[in-house]
Design a protein around this motif. Structure first.
Motif, PDB file in Angstrom:
ATOM      1  N   SER A  81       0.738  -1.189  -0.082  1.00  0.00           N
ATOM      2  CA  SER A  81      -0.079  -0.281   0.099  1.00  0.00           C
ATOM      3  C   SER A  81       0.883   1.249  -0.164  1.00  0.00           C
ATOM      4  O   SER A  81       0.600   2.099   0.758  1.00  0.00           O
ATOM      5  N   ALA A  82       1.971   1.174  -0.653  1.00  0.00           N
ATOM      6  CA  ALA A  82       2.826   2.358  -0.682  1.00  0.00           C
ATOM      7  C   ALA A  82       2.689   3.153  -2.335  1.00  0.00           C
ATOM      8  O   ALA A  82       2.591   2.333  -3.180  1.00  0.00           O
ATOM      9  N   ARG A  87       9.491  13.078  -9.030  1.00  0.00           N
ATOM     10  CA  ARG A  87       9.982  14.153 -10.151  1.00  0.00           C
ATOM     11  C   ARG A  87      10.723  13.608 -11.222  1.00  0.00           C
ATOM     12  O   ARG A  87      11.728  12.826 -10.869  1.00  0.00           O
ATOM     13  N   LYS A  88      10.163  13.570 -12.361  1.00  0.00           N
ATOM     14  CA  LYS A  88      10.998  12.819 -13.526  1.00  0.00           C
ATOM     15  C   LYS A  88      12.512  13.475 -13.531  1.00  0.00           C
ATOM     16  O   LYS A  88      13.260  12.797 -13.951  1.00  0.00           O
ATOM     17  N   THR A  89      12.586  14.834 -13.123  1.00  0.00           N
ATOM     18  CA  THR A  89      14.204  15.312 -13.333  1.00  0.00           C
ATOM     19  C   THR A  89      14.876  14.325 -12.301  1.00  0.00           C
ATOM     20  O   THR A  89      16.128  14.543 -12.740  1.00  0.00           O
ATOM     21  N   GLU A  90      14.435  14.306 -11.191  1.00  0.00           N
ATOM     22  CA  GLU A  90      15.209  13.619 -10.182  1.00  0.00           C
ATOM     23  C   GLU A  90      15.333  12.153 -10.525  1.00  0.00           C
ATOM     24  O   GLU A  90      16.427  11.688 -10.241  1.00  0.00           O
ATOM     25  N   LEU A  91      14.436  11.583 -11.227  1.00  0.00           N
ATOM     26  CA  LEU A  91      14.634   9.996 -11.661  1.00  0.00           C
ATOM     27  C   LEU A  91      15.812  10.005 -12.684  1.00  0.00           C
ATOM     28  O   LEU A  91      16.535   9.117 -12.719  1.00  0.00           O
ATOM     29  N   ALA A  92      16.004  11.024 -13.550  1.00  0.00           N
ATOM     30  CA  ALA A  92      16.791  11.101 -14.577  1.00  0.00           C
ATOM     31  C   ALA A  92      18.087  11.219 -14.170  1.00  0.00           C
ATOM     32  O   ALA A  92      19.092  10.731 -14.598  1.00  0.00           O
ATOM     33  N   LYS A  93      18.219  11.831 -12.896  1.00  0.00           N
ATOM     34  CA  LYS A  93      19.492  12.109 -12.311  1.00  0.00           C
ATOM     35  C   LYS A  93      20.063  10.915 -11.311  1.00  0.00           C
ATOM     36  O   LYS A  93      21.186  10.740 -11.142  1.00  0.00           O
ATOM     37  N   ASN A  94      19.205  10.083 -10.860  1.00  0.00           N
ATOM     38  CA  ASN A  94      19.404   8.935  -9.777  1.00  0.00           C
ATOM     39  C   ASN A  94      18.713   7.975 -10.239  1.00  0.00           C
ATOM     40  O   ASN A  94      17.454   7.631  -9.895  1.00  0.00           O
ATOM     41  N   SER A  95      19.462   6.881 -10.684  1.00  0.00           N
ATOM     42  CA  SER A  95      18.647   5.670 -11.397  1.00  0.00           C
ATOM     43  C   SER A  95      18.190   4.740 -10.426  1.00  0.00           C
ATOM     44  O   SER A  95      17.258   4.168 -10.465  1.00  0.00           O
ATOM     45  N   ASP A  96      18.865   4.876  -9.039  1.00  0.00           N
ATOM     46  CA  ASP A  96      18.170   3.956  -8.007  1.00  0.00           C
ATOM     47  C   ASP A  96      17.432   4.755  -6.866  1.00  0.00           C
ATOM     48  O   ASP A  96      17.234   4.339  -5.808  1.00  0.00           O
ATOM     49  N   LEU A  97      16.721   5.803  -7.321  1.00  0.00           N
ATOM     50  CA  LEU A  97      15.687   6.682  -6.569  1.00  0.00           C
ATOM     51  C   LEU A  97      14.749   5.691  -6.009  1.00  0.00           C
ATOM     52  O   LEU A  97      14.449   5.892  -4.788  1.00  0.00           O
ATOM     53  N   GLU A 102      12.145   3.090  -1.454  1.00  0.00           N
ATOM     54  CA  GLU A 102      11.401   1.945  -0.962  1.00  0.00           C
ATOM     55  C   GLU A 102      12.047   1.425   0.257  1.00  0.00           C
ATOM     56  O   GLU A 102      11.323   1.138   1.228  1.00  0.00           O
ATOM     57  N   ASN A 103      13.567   1.429   0.307  1.00  0.00           N
ATOM     58  CA  ASN A 103      14.158   1.133   1.433  1.00  0.00           C
ATOM     59  C   ASN A 103      13.861   1.907   2.545  1.00  0.00           C
ATOM     60  O   ASN A 103      13.887   1.305   3.723  1.00  0.00           O
ATOM     61  N   TYR A 104      13.898   3.199   2.301  1.00  0.00           N
ATOM     62  CA  TYR A 104      13.570   4.049   3.534  1.00  0.00           C
ATOM     63  C   TYR A 104      12.126   3.781   4.107  1.00  0.00           C
ATOM     64  O   TYR A 104      12.098   3.981   5.355  1.00  0.00           O
ATOM     65  N   PHE A 105      11.164   3.659   3.227  1.00  0.00           N
ATOM     66  CA  PHE A 105       9.909   3.232   3.769  1.00  0.00           C
ATOM     67  C   PHE A 105       9.912   2.064   4.868  1.00  0.00           C
ATOM     68  O   PHE A 105       9.329   2.301   5.843  1.00  0.00           O
ATOM     69  N   TYR A 106      10.789   1.118   4.317  1.00  0.00           N
ATOM     70  CA  TYR A 106      10.696  -0.151   5.092  1.00  0.00           C
ATOM     71  C   TYR A 106      11.497  -0.215   6.411  1.00  0.00           C
ATOM     72  O   TYR A 106      11.300  -0.945   7.217  1.00  0.00           O
ATOM     73  N   LEU A 107      12.188   0.883   6.257  1.00  0.00           N
ATOM     74  CA  LEU A 107      13.128   1.021   7.576  1.00  0.00           C
ATOM     75  C   LEU A 107      12.984   2.112   8.646  1.00  0.00           C
ATOM     76  O   LEU A 107      13.224   1.994   9.560  1.00  0.00           O
ATOM     77  N   ALA A 108      12.073   2.773   8.160  1.00  0.00           N
ATOM     78  CA  ALA A 108      11.402   3.896   8.931  1.00  0.00           C
ATOM     79  C   ALA A 108      10.422   3.579   9.945  1.00  0.00           C
ATOM     80  O   ALA A 108       9.883   2.586   9.880  1.00  0.00           O
TER      81      ALA A 108
END
Length: 108
Positions: A81-82, A87-97, A102-108
């Protein structure tokens, strides 16, 4: 202090007011920070599983209506349920965003 604090419903029967307040906050952040992306988890109610929760379905419908695909990519993780609005510009800069978020979601 309830362990179920994110699962308890307000019985307001009108979630749009609360969700619209959250959207207004997102819009302020969006305007102020050109690198901003967003994510959330639709918590499960008591006696509801974590997959495709009622809150998730409501949030997904509203966010899809308010935010198009021009600036953001919409990513769904129905199993948990996530929802991510990236932002597309940030995805273009960081391929593992996506993985980082997702890791942050599950560690928080």
């Amino acid at each position: 202090n309830s362990k179920d604090r994110y699962s308890i419903l307000t019985n307001d029967k009108e979630p749009r007011r609360i969700v619209n307040t959250c959207i207004n906050i997102l819009m302020d952040i969006f305007s102020d920070n050109p690198a901003s992306s967003f994510g959330f988890i639709g918590s499960n109610s008591i006696n509801e599983g974590k997959e495709n929760t009622k809150r998730y379905r409501v949030y997904k419908t509203i966010i899809n209506t308010k935010f198009g695909n021009e600036t953001f990519e919409h990513y769904y993780n129905v199993k948990n349920s996530a929802y991510m609005l990236l932002r597309k510009t940030e995805l273009a800069k960081n391929s593992d965003l996506i993985d980082k978020i997702e890791n942050y979601f599950y560690l928080a």
